[in-house]
Design an enzyme around this catalytic site. Structure first.
Site, PDB file in Angstrom:
ATOM      1  N   ASP A   9       6.931   0.955 -19.890  1.00  0.00           N
ATOM      2  CA  ASP A   9       7.743   1.771 -20.964  1.00  0.00           C
ATOM      3  C   ASP A   9       8.836   1.892 -20.216  1.00  0.00           C
ATOM      4  OD1 ASP A   9       8.352   3.930 -22.878  1.00  0.00           O
ATOM      5  OD2 ASP A   9       8.154   5.255 -21.025  1.00  0.00           O
ATOM      6  N   ASP A  11      12.278   4.366 -21.186  1.00  0.00           N
ATOM      7  CA  ASP A  11      12.939   5.721 -20.769  1.00  0.00           C
ATOM      8  C   ASP A  11      11.621   6.726 -20.254  1.00  0.00           C
ATOM      9  OD1 ASP A  11      15.039   5.290 -22.178  1.00  0.00           O
ATOM     10  OD2 ASP A  11      14.270   6.140 -24.265  1.00  0.00           O
TER      11      ASP A  11
HETATM   12  P1  B16 Z   1      15.751   5.590 -30.074  1.00  0.00           P
HETATM   13  P2  B16 Z   1      10.342   4.932 -24.561  1.00  0.00           P
HETATM   14  C1  B16 Z   1      11.364   6.232 -26.434  1.00  0.00           C
HETATM   15  O1  B16 Z   1      11.522   5.524 -25.394  1.00  0.00           O
HETATM   16  C2  B16 Z   1      11.910   7.697 -25.912  1.00  0.00           C
HETATM   17  O2  B16 Z   1      11.251   8.167 -24.963  1.00  0.00           O
HETATM   18  C3  B16 Z   1      11.972   8.835 -27.166  1.00  0.00           C
HETATM   19  O3  B16 Z   1      12.449  10.043 -26.852  1.00  0.00           O
HETATM   20  C4  B16 Z   1      12.854   8.214 -28.491  1.00  0.00           C
HETATM   21  O4  B16 Z   1      12.808   9.024 -29.362  1.00  0.00           O
HETATM   22  C5  B16 Z   1      12.640   6.740 -28.693  1.00  0.00           C
HETATM   23  O5  B16 Z   1      12.480   5.918 -27.374  1.00  0.00           O
HETATM   24  C6  B16 Z   1      13.316   6.182 -29.511  1.00  0.00           C
HETATM   25  O6  B16 Z   1      14.505   6.014 -29.160  1.00  0.00           O
HETATM   26  O7  B16 Z   1      16.265   6.433 -30.808  1.00  0.00           O
HETATM   27  O8  B16 Z   1      16.610   5.062 -28.874  1.00  0.00           O
HETATM   28  O9  B16 Z   1      15.300   4.396 -30.797  1.00  0.00           O
HETATM   29  O10 B16 Z   1       9.834   6.043 -23.645  1.00  0.00           O
HETATM   30  O11 B16 Z   1       9.330   4.432 -25.509  1.00  0.00           O
HETATM   31  O12 B16 Z   1      11.105   3.928 -23.634  1.00  0.00           O
HETATM   32 MG    MG Z   2       8.833   6.875 -22.071  1.00  0.00          MG
END
Ligand code: B16
Ligand code: MG
Length: 213
Positions: A9, A11
């Site tokens: 993953d 974030d």
């Molecule tokens: P975006 P991950 C996720 O990343 C985040 O944890 C989540 O908080 C966010 O809403 C989602 O990506 C979508 O992100 O708006 O940049 O498309 O943890 O799956 O790497």
């Molecule tokens: Mg994450």
């Protein structure tokens, strides 16, 4: 079956953008007069952008919003979020994470990203990691967000690895559920440790070197 590939993953695992998500969503919520705090922000971990917006709108007390208005709000947040992402630099991916990734590669593991974020290419570029991973599956190539396994299933396909030989590393319960649902092994770090649904629970990113010997 032995682990041959590791799907990360982004974030909350490779880097930390929670505060940027929080600041951007907070501005949007304040503009709309919606209560929003860090506890609610924690529920957005690993959840897609539009699903995150729906969670925030649980506190909205006005007239129902049209699809167009919701898209406008999500875009407003994303513009603010991308401005913040543009301040990121390679040192926002820690030395421990970098060293561990390189050691896993030296040990012969294939490495991939499995992220819900549509901003994955920008984040990897800011961290100086564009082109580093053997595969990148993200919010741009999926139709179902975590806890659906799609993002990890696609990553495994890109790597050419059977699911049972993949280890998913996640900081979100939704991500652990996605990895388990995809028939992969799972390793939890950070917040995801609390759900006790993963095969492995890690205190530090470098614990991966004990799991993947
Ligand atoms: P975006 P991950 C996720 O990343 C985040 O944890 C989540 O908080 C966010 O809403 C989602 O990506 C979508 O992100 O708006 O940049 O498309 O943890 O799956 O790497
Ligand atoms: Mg994450």
């Amino acid at each position: 079956m032995a682990i041959q590939s590791v799907i990360f993953d982004l974030d909350g695992v490779i880097c930390f953008t929670d505060q940027f998500h929080y600041q951007a969503w907070k501005k949007m919520a304040d503009k709309m007069g919606i209560y929003f705090d860090e506890v609610i922000n924690n529920r957005l971990r690993g959840v897609s952008r539009m699903a995150s917006l729906e969670i925030i709108l649980e506190r909205y007390e006005g007239e129902p919003l049209s699809v167009e208005k919701k898209e406008e709000l999500a875009e407003y947040k994303n513009d603010l979020y991308r401005e913040l992402l543009n301040t990121m630099k390679p040192s926002d991916c820690s030395k421990v994470v970098r060293r561990t990734l390189h050691e896993l590669r030296n040990r012969g593991y294939l490495l991939a990203i499995g992220s819900s974020s549509k901003n994955t290419p920008l984040i990897l570029e800011r961290l100086g990691l564009s082109g580093f991973f053997d595969a990148v599956s993200d919010g741009n190539n999926i139709t179902h967000s975590k806890p659906d396994p799609e993002v990890f299933v696609k990553a495994a396909e890109m790597l050419g690895s059977p699911a049972a030989e993949c280890l998913v590393v996640e900081d979100a319960e939704a991500g652990i559920r996605a990895g388990n649902g995809g028939g992969m092994k799972t390793a939890a770090i950070g917040d995801a440790v609390n759900c006790h649904l993963a095969d492995y629970e890690m205190e530090h990113f470098s614990d991966l070197l004990k799991i993947c010997e």
